[in-house]
Design an enzyme around this catalytic site. Structure first.
Site, PDB file in Angstrom:
ATOM      1  N   ASN A   8      37.919  45.397  45.197  1.00 33.46           N
ATOM      2  CA  ASN A   8      37.787  45.289  43.742  1.00 33.46           C
ATOM      3  C   ASN A   8      36.315  45.521  43.376  1.00 33.46           C
ATOM      4  OD1 ASN A   8      37.191  44.086  41.188  1.00 33.46           O
ATOM      5  ND2 ASN A   8      39.151  43.017  41.242  1.00 33.46           N
ATOM      6  N   HIS A  11      32.783  44.040  39.748  1.00 34.47           N
ATOM      7  CA  HIS A  11      31.477  43.402  39.564  1.00 34.47           C
ATOM      8  C   HIS A  11      30.304  44.346  39.794  1.00 34.47           C
ATOM      9  CE1 HIS A  11      33.369  39.850  38.393  1.00 34.47           C
ATOM     10  NE2 HIS A  11      33.915  39.584  39.558  1.00 34.47           N
ATOM     11  N   HIS A  51      39.815  46.473  36.994  1.00 37.78           N
ATOM     12  CA  HIS A  51      40.443  45.715  35.917  1.00 37.78           C
ATOM     13  C   HIS A  51      39.692  46.047  34.626  1.00 37.78           C
ATOM     14  CE1 HIS A  51      41.687  41.384  34.428  1.00 37.78           C
ATOM     15  NE2 HIS A  51      42.129  42.345  33.632  1.00 37.78           N
ATOM     16  N   ARG A  53      39.364  44.952  31.230  1.00 39.08           N
ATOM     17  CA  ARG A  53      39.772  43.787  30.443  1.00 39.08           C
ATOM     18  C   ARG A  53      39.731  44.132  28.960  1.00 39.08           C
ATOM     19  NH1 ARG A  53      39.096  38.745  33.689  1.00 39.08           N
ATOM     20  NH2 ARG A  53      39.601  37.710  31.758  1.00 39.08           N
ATOM     21  N   ARG A  57      34.325  43.528  29.543  1.00 39.75           N
ATOM     22  CA  ARG A  57      33.097  42.886  30.020  1.00 39.75           C
ATOM     23  C   ARG A  57      32.502  43.569  31.248  1.00 39.75           C
ATOM     24  NH1 ARG A  57      35.479  37.134  32.038  1.00 39.75           N
ATOM     25  NH2 ARG A  57      36.331  37.198  29.940  1.00 39.75           N
ATOM     26  N   GLU A  78      44.488  46.593  37.582  1.00 39.41           N
ATOM     27  CA  GLU A  78      44.847  45.253  37.104  1.00 39.41           C
ATOM     28  C   GLU A  78      44.857  45.279  35.594  1.00 39.41           C
ATOM     29  OE1 GLU A  78      42.178  42.245  38.445  1.00 39.41           O
ATOM     30  OE2 GLU A  78      42.635  42.598  40.534  1.00 39.41           O
ATOM     31  N   THR A 109      39.940  35.747  36.305  1.00 41.44           N
ATOM     32  CA  THR A 109      41.366  35.454  36.171  1.00 41.44           C
ATOM     33  C   THR A 109      41.624  34.093  36.801  1.00 41.44           C
ATOM     34  OG1 THR A 109      41.690  37.810  36.460  1.00 41.44           O
ATOM     35  CG2 THR A 109      43.654  36.455  36.512  1.00 41.44           C
ATOM     36  N   GLU A 159      51.099  39.400  44.273  1.00 45.71           N
ATOM     37  CA  GLU A 159      49.786  39.087  44.849  1.00 45.71           C
ATOM     38  C   GLU A 159      49.592  37.588  44.676  1.00 45.71           C
ATOM     39  OE1 GLU A 159      46.386  41.546  43.837  1.00 45.71           O
ATOM     40  OE2 GLU A 159      45.050  39.828  44.090  1.00 45.71           O
ATOM     41  N   HIS A 199      41.738  36.793  45.414  1.00 44.06           N
ATOM     42  CA  HIS A 199      40.911  35.953  44.528  1.00 44.06           C
ATOM     43  C   HIS A 199      40.160  34.901  45.341  1.00 44.06           C
ATOM     44  CE1 HIS A 199      39.353  34.099  40.944  1.00 44.06           C
ATOM     45  NE2 HIS A 199      39.843  35.125  40.264  1.00 44.06           N
TER      46      HIS A 199
HETATM   47  N1  PXP Z   1      43.116  39.899  42.559  1.00 43.73           N
HETATM   48  C1  PXP Z   1      43.170  39.699  41.237  1.00 43.73           C
HETATM   49  C2  PXP Z   1      44.488  39.821  40.563  1.00 43.73           C
HETATM   50  C3  PXP Z   1      42.012  39.418  40.497  1.00 43.73           C
HETATM   51  O1  PXP Z   1      42.089  39.231  39.173  1.00 43.73           O
HETATM   52  C4  PXP Z   1      40.774  39.364  41.174  1.00 43.73           C
HETATM   53  C5  PXP Z   1      39.535  39.096  40.419  1.00 43.73           C
HETATM   54  O2  PXP Z   1      39.253  40.136  39.556  1.00 43.73           O
HETATM   55  C6  PXP Z   1      40.771  39.598  42.561  1.00 43.73           C
HETATM   56  C7  PXP Z   1      41.958  39.832  43.238  1.00 43.73           C
HETATM   57  C8  PXP Z   1      39.517  39.602  43.352  1.00 43.73           C
HETATM   58  O3  PXP Z   1      38.949  38.333  43.329  1.00 43.73           O
HETATM   59  P1  PXP Z   1      37.495  38.128  43.893  1.00 43.73           P
HETATM   60  O4  PXP Z   1      36.573  38.948  43.029  1.00 43.73           O
HETATM   61  O5  PXP Z   1      37.271  36.670  43.762  1.00 43.73           O
HETATM   62  O6  PXP Z   1      37.501  38.610  45.320  1.00 43.73           O
END
Ligand code: PXP
Length: 254
Positions: A8, A11, A51, A53, A57, A78, A109, A159, A199
């Site tokens: 992901n 960030h 994602h 949003r 952001r 996402e 999330t 998930e 997550h």
């Molecule tokens: N899966 C989903 C559905 C999420 O919303 C997120 C966070 O954006 C992640 C996985 C990844 O989480 P993390 O950034 O904490 O590894």
């Protein structure tokens, strides 16, 4: 069968937005999510998760199209269940969709999608996106009733939200959360639905994730982006991949 890694890269865009929120298309805007997707591939990622949003952001809509055009890795998009996001998904045509709950106030999330409670609202969205050729995942808390509702709605995947596990104190509390994940994964497997997790997974707690049976893919973002500040993005992904080696989906029976 190796555990797959979805990286992901939201960030990376968070960092860019911290300086260039008003000018995301400026030639100076950095770091580039496109470069991150490329480095993730070189580090061994199996898919790229983004994602967009409602509040934009981190990822912008234009990022999604550019990343999709720049990589041959499958995109896992996402999204919250809104008409705006359905329209973007139909235009983007990612391979995978992960439906997530989304509220403006949350830092990230924070909970799973209430598939059981929102069944009638989610059902048409699942159908529209599946008819357009996408495979659907439901981001749910590790509750058996949510797994059952996800199977009933026809999603190809769930998930499991690992946030409570990741935030629990080491010891009894974390073990309890691990048990919830194990039971939920087992139920998903029994129902014939693909089970992913994500997550809050990091370079330390990933060891315990090996105890969750029947997982196919992990989606990991924040810890990889954070680690990349020290070692670079490609190596951060490689290190996570390394820690995922040796996973045995059958070896951790509940
Ligand atoms: N899966 C989903 C559905 C999420 O919303 C997120 C966070 O954006 C992640 C996985 C990844 O989480 P993390 O950034 O904490 O590894």
């Amino acid at each position: 069968m190796n555990l797959l890694l979805g990286v992901n890269i939201d960030h990376v865009a968070t960092l860019r937005q911290a300086r260039y929120a008003l000018l995301p298309d400026s030639p100076n805007a950095e770091p580039s999510p496109i470069d991150a997707a490329e480095d993730a591939k070189l580090g061994g990622a199996d898919s790229i998760t983004i994602h967009v949003r409602g509040d934009r952001r981190h990822m912008q809509e234009a990022d999604a199209y550019r990343i999709k055009a720049s990589t041959d890795l499958p995109i896992n998009f996402e999204m919250g269940n809104t008409q705006e996001m359905i329209d973007i998904a139909l235009k983007l045509q990612p391979k995978f969709i992960c439906l997530v709950p989304e509220t403006r106030e949350e830092v990230t999330t924070e909970g799973g999608l209430d598939v059981a409670g929102l069944f009638d609202e989610l059902s048409p969205t699942v159908k529209i996106l599946q008819e357009a050729g996408m495979e659907i995942s439901m981001f749910v808390d590790p509750d058996v009733c949510q797994i059952e509702a996800s199977a009933k709605i026809g999603a190809e995947m769930v998930e499991l939200h690992t946030g409570c596990f990741a935030n629990a104190e080491k010891g009894c509390e974390r073990d309890e959360e691990l048990d919830r994940l194990r039971i939920a994964a087992q139920r998903g497997h029994e129902l014939g639905i693909q089970v992913n997790a994500g997550h809050g997974i990091n370079y330390e707690n990933i060891q315990q994730i090996h105890a969750v049976p029947h997982l196919k893919e992990l989606n990991i973002g924040h810890s990889i982006v954070a680690r990349s500040v020290r070692v670079g993005f490609r190596q951060a992904v490689e290190e996570m991949r390394e820690l995922m080696q040796g996973y045995n989906p059958e070896g951790a029976q509940v």
